[in-house]
Structure formats: C-alpha cells, structure tokens
Design a protein around this motif. Structure first.
Motif, PDB file in Angstrom:
ATOM      1  N   TYR A  17       6.603   2.726   0.478  1.00  0.00           N
ATOM      2  CA  TYR A  17       6.017   2.573  -0.851  1.00  0.00           C
ATOM      3  C   TYR A  17       5.228   3.834  -1.174  1.00  0.00           C
ATOM      4  CZ  TYR A  17       7.242  -2.354  -0.810  1.00  0.00           C
ATOM      5  OH  TYR A  17       7.938  -3.528  -0.780  1.00  0.00           O
ATOM      6  N   ILE A  18       5.297   4.262  -2.425  1.00  0.00           N
ATOM      7  CA  ILE A  18       4.629   5.485  -2.824  1.00  0.00           C
ATOM      8  C   ILE A  18       4.136   5.366  -4.273  1.00  0.00           C
ATOM      9  CG2 ILE A  18       6.714   6.651  -3.634  1.00  0.00           C
ATOM     10  CD1 ILE A  18       4.019   8.299  -1.544  1.00  0.00           C
ATOM     11  N   CYS A  19       3.002   5.982  -4.554  1.00  0.00           N
ATOM     12  CA  CYS A  19       2.457   5.980  -5.913  1.00  0.00           C
ATOM     13  C   CYS A  19       3.299   6.882  -6.814  1.00  0.00           C
ATOM     14  CB  CYS A  19       1.029   6.511  -5.918  1.00  0.00           C
ATOM     15  SG  CYS A  19      -0.114   5.526  -4.984  1.00  0.00           S
ATOM     16  N   PRO A  20       3.433   6.537  -8.082  1.00  0.00           N
ATOM     17  CA  PRO A  20       4.171   7.411  -9.003  1.00  0.00           C
ATOM     18  C   PRO A  20       3.536   8.799  -9.125  1.00  0.00           C
ATOM     19  CG  PRO A  20       3.873   5.249  -9.984  1.00  0.00           C
ATOM     20  CD  PRO A  20       3.068   5.269  -8.720  1.00  0.00           C
ATOM     21  N   GLY A  21       2.240   8.881  -8.939  1.00  0.00           N
ATOM     22  CA  GLY A  21       1.564  10.172  -9.008  1.00  0.00           C
ATOM     23  C   GLY A  21       2.003  11.120  -7.913  1.00  0.00           C
ATOM     24  N   HIS A  22       2.302  10.587  -6.737  1.00  0.00           N
ATOM     25  CA  HIS A  22       2.752  11.444  -5.643  1.00  0.00           C
ATOM     26  C   HIS A  22       4.152  11.990  -5.898  1.00  0.00           C
ATOM     27  CE1 HIS A  22      -0.378   9.142  -3.331  1.00  0.00           C
ATOM     28  NE2 HIS A  22      -0.703  10.403  -3.091  1.00  0.00           N
ATOM     29  N   ALA A  74       0.823  -1.203   0.000  1.00  0.00           N
ATOM     30  CA  ALA A  74       0.000   0.000   0.000  1.00  0.00           C
ATOM     31  C   ALA A  74       0.860   1.258   0.000  1.00  0.00           C
ATOM     32  CB  ALA A  74      -0.918   0.001   1.209  1.00  0.00           C
ATOM     33  N   CYS A  75       0.381   2.263  -0.685  1.00  0.00           N
ATOM     34  CA  CYS A  75       1.053   3.557  -0.757  1.00  0.00           C
ATOM     35  C   CYS A  75       1.043   4.222   0.614  1.00  0.00           C
ATOM     36  CB  CYS A  75       0.346   4.432  -1.780  1.00  0.00           C
ATOM     37  SG  CYS A  75       0.916   6.132  -1.834  1.00  0.00           S
ATOM     38  N   PHE A  76       2.127   4.892   0.982  1.00  0.00           N
ATOM     39  CA  PHE A  76       2.249   5.581   2.266  1.00  0.00           C
ATOM     40  C   PHE A  76       1.209   6.692   2.389  1.00  0.00           C
ATOM     41  CE2 PHE A  76       4.271   9.273   4.415  1.00  0.00           C
ATOM     42  CZ  PHE A  76       4.238   8.780   5.705  1.00  0.00           C
ATOM     43  N   SER A 109      -2.111  -0.101  -4.098  1.00  0.00           N
ATOM     44  CA  SER A 109      -0.826  -0.802  -4.067  1.00  0.00           C
ATOM     45  C   SER A 109       0.139  -0.153  -5.058  1.00  0.00           C
ATOM     46  CB  SER A 109      -1.003  -2.281  -4.396  1.00  0.00           C
ATOM     47  OG  SER A 109      -1.463  -2.422  -5.714  1.00  0.00           O
ATOM     48  N   SER A 110       1.419  -0.182  -4.705  1.00  0.00           N
ATOM     49  CA  SER A 110       2.428   0.486  -5.515  1.00  0.00           C
ATOM     50  C   SER A 110       3.702  -0.351  -5.562  1.00  0.00           C
ATOM     51  CB  SER A 110       2.740   1.859  -4.922  1.00  0.00           C
ATOM     52  OG  SER A 110       3.792   2.456  -5.618  1.00  0.00           O
ATOM     53  N   THR A 111       4.412  -0.250  -6.676  1.00  0.00           N
ATOM     54  CA  THR A 111       5.685  -0.943  -6.818  1.00  0.00           C
ATOM     55  C   THR A 111       6.859   0.016  -6.706  1.00  0.00           C
ATOM     56  OG1 THR A 111       5.598  -0.693  -9.216  1.00  0.00           O
ATOM     57  CG2 THR A 111       4.703  -2.735  -8.290  1.00  0.00           C
TER      58      THR A 111
END
Length: 187
Positions: free
Chosen positions: A44-49, A21-23, A29-31
């Motif tokens: 873990y963080i989403c690319p959008g953030h 899961a994204c912080f 969920s994020s890779t």
C-alpha cells in the motif's frame, strides 16, 4: 542470484474498508496498492509518494502525452469527415446541375438539412463526452510504475527475508532436522 520479481508495478485501488498503512509513512492509511504483474509482491502506498521521483517513476506515456495523441487522432478524424462532406457536396452540385427539376432539389436540401441538424447534434454530444473524458485524463495518474533502485532493493530484501523465515519454520517443523539420541552404549 535471480530476483524474485520484476521492478514493474501496477497501480490498483481498493475499497476504503480495505485501506492499510502506507509502506513509506507507516501510519497513514491508503487505498492505493502497487502490485507486480505476477502478484508476487504488493504494498500500500500514498498517492503523494507516487508523484515523488525519488520513490517511483511512471512507465509509458504520461497523461499529457496520451491526451496530445488522442487530440491528434481526433483532428485527423475530423479532417477526413470534412473532406468526405466536401466530396458529397460537390457530387450534389453536379447532380443539381444535371437535373433541371428544382422541386426535387429543394426536397433533397430539406432532407439534407434535417440530416445535417441531426449530425450536428450528434457531433455536439460527442464533443461533450470527449471533453469529459479529457478532464478525467488530466486528473488521472499513470497506472504502471518502476521503483527507484534503493526502494526496489528494500522490497527484494524483504521478500528474501520472508522466504528465508518460511524455510526456517519448515525446518523447525521437520523432526528429522534435530539430532537423535545416541543408540549405542557408552564407551
């Protein structure tokens, strides 16, 4: 009080099976993982953030700046090659003027023509490869980030809370931390 880690994070990618899961989102969920160089903190963080300026800012040259630098280097390299070819051409002309044997000149020109064809093909291959690399660079995101002040404070506070919880558990496991039963008689 010293900070447990620096505000410098490197972007890493993990396998789809390892996604968490994204912080920030808590559900998506994020890779993508941001990790400190000393591996003291990661999340873990989403690319959008990563593109959000209120979350993190990239460190170092952006992909566009890096691309411009690479193009400038390429132009300088091509100019140097062109100047070398012009020098070689002038030298050949001088040799051709000195030599009166036209047959030898023709043979050299044929060989040079073959070499030029090979060089042209190699140059085309190199430019094709470089265009592919440039297209990859355009889609690439920066690799090193610094978190904004408030986000970094959240990460530092979380790390300190984890350290404090760990110390408390160690204290609870140690029997000498609890008071002992009085050994003397009643007064």
């Amino acid at each position: 009080m010293a900070l447990p880690f620096q505000n410098l994070y490197h972007l890493r990618l993990v396998a789809e099976s390892s996604a968490k899961a994204c912080f920030m989102c808590k559900y998506k969920s994020s890779t993508s993982v941001l990790i400190t160089p000393d591996k003291a903190d990661f999340f873990y963080i989403c690319p959008g953030h990563l593109t959000d300026k209120g979350f993190a800012s990239p460190v170092g040259p952006t992909p566009e700046e890096k691309r411009k630098e690479d193009l400038e280097k390429e132009v300088e390299r091509v100019k140097a090659e062109w100047e070398e070819r012009q020098k070689r051409k002038k030298e050949r002309e001088k040799e051709g003027a000195k030599e009166k044997d036209k047959e030898k000149e023709k043979e050299k020109e044929k060989e040079d023509g073959k070499d030029k064809d090979k060089k042209d093909k190699e140059d085309k291959n190199e430019t094709g490869k470089k265009e592919e690399e440039e297209s990859k660079m355009e889609t690439a995101t920066p690799r090193i980030f610094t978190l904004q002040k408030k986000i970094f404070e959240i990460r530092v506070n979380r790390a300190r809370q984890q350290q404090q919880a760990k110390r408390n558990m160690e204290r609870l496991q140690n029997p000498s931390m609890f008071p002992s039963v009085p050994k003397g008689g009643p007064i």
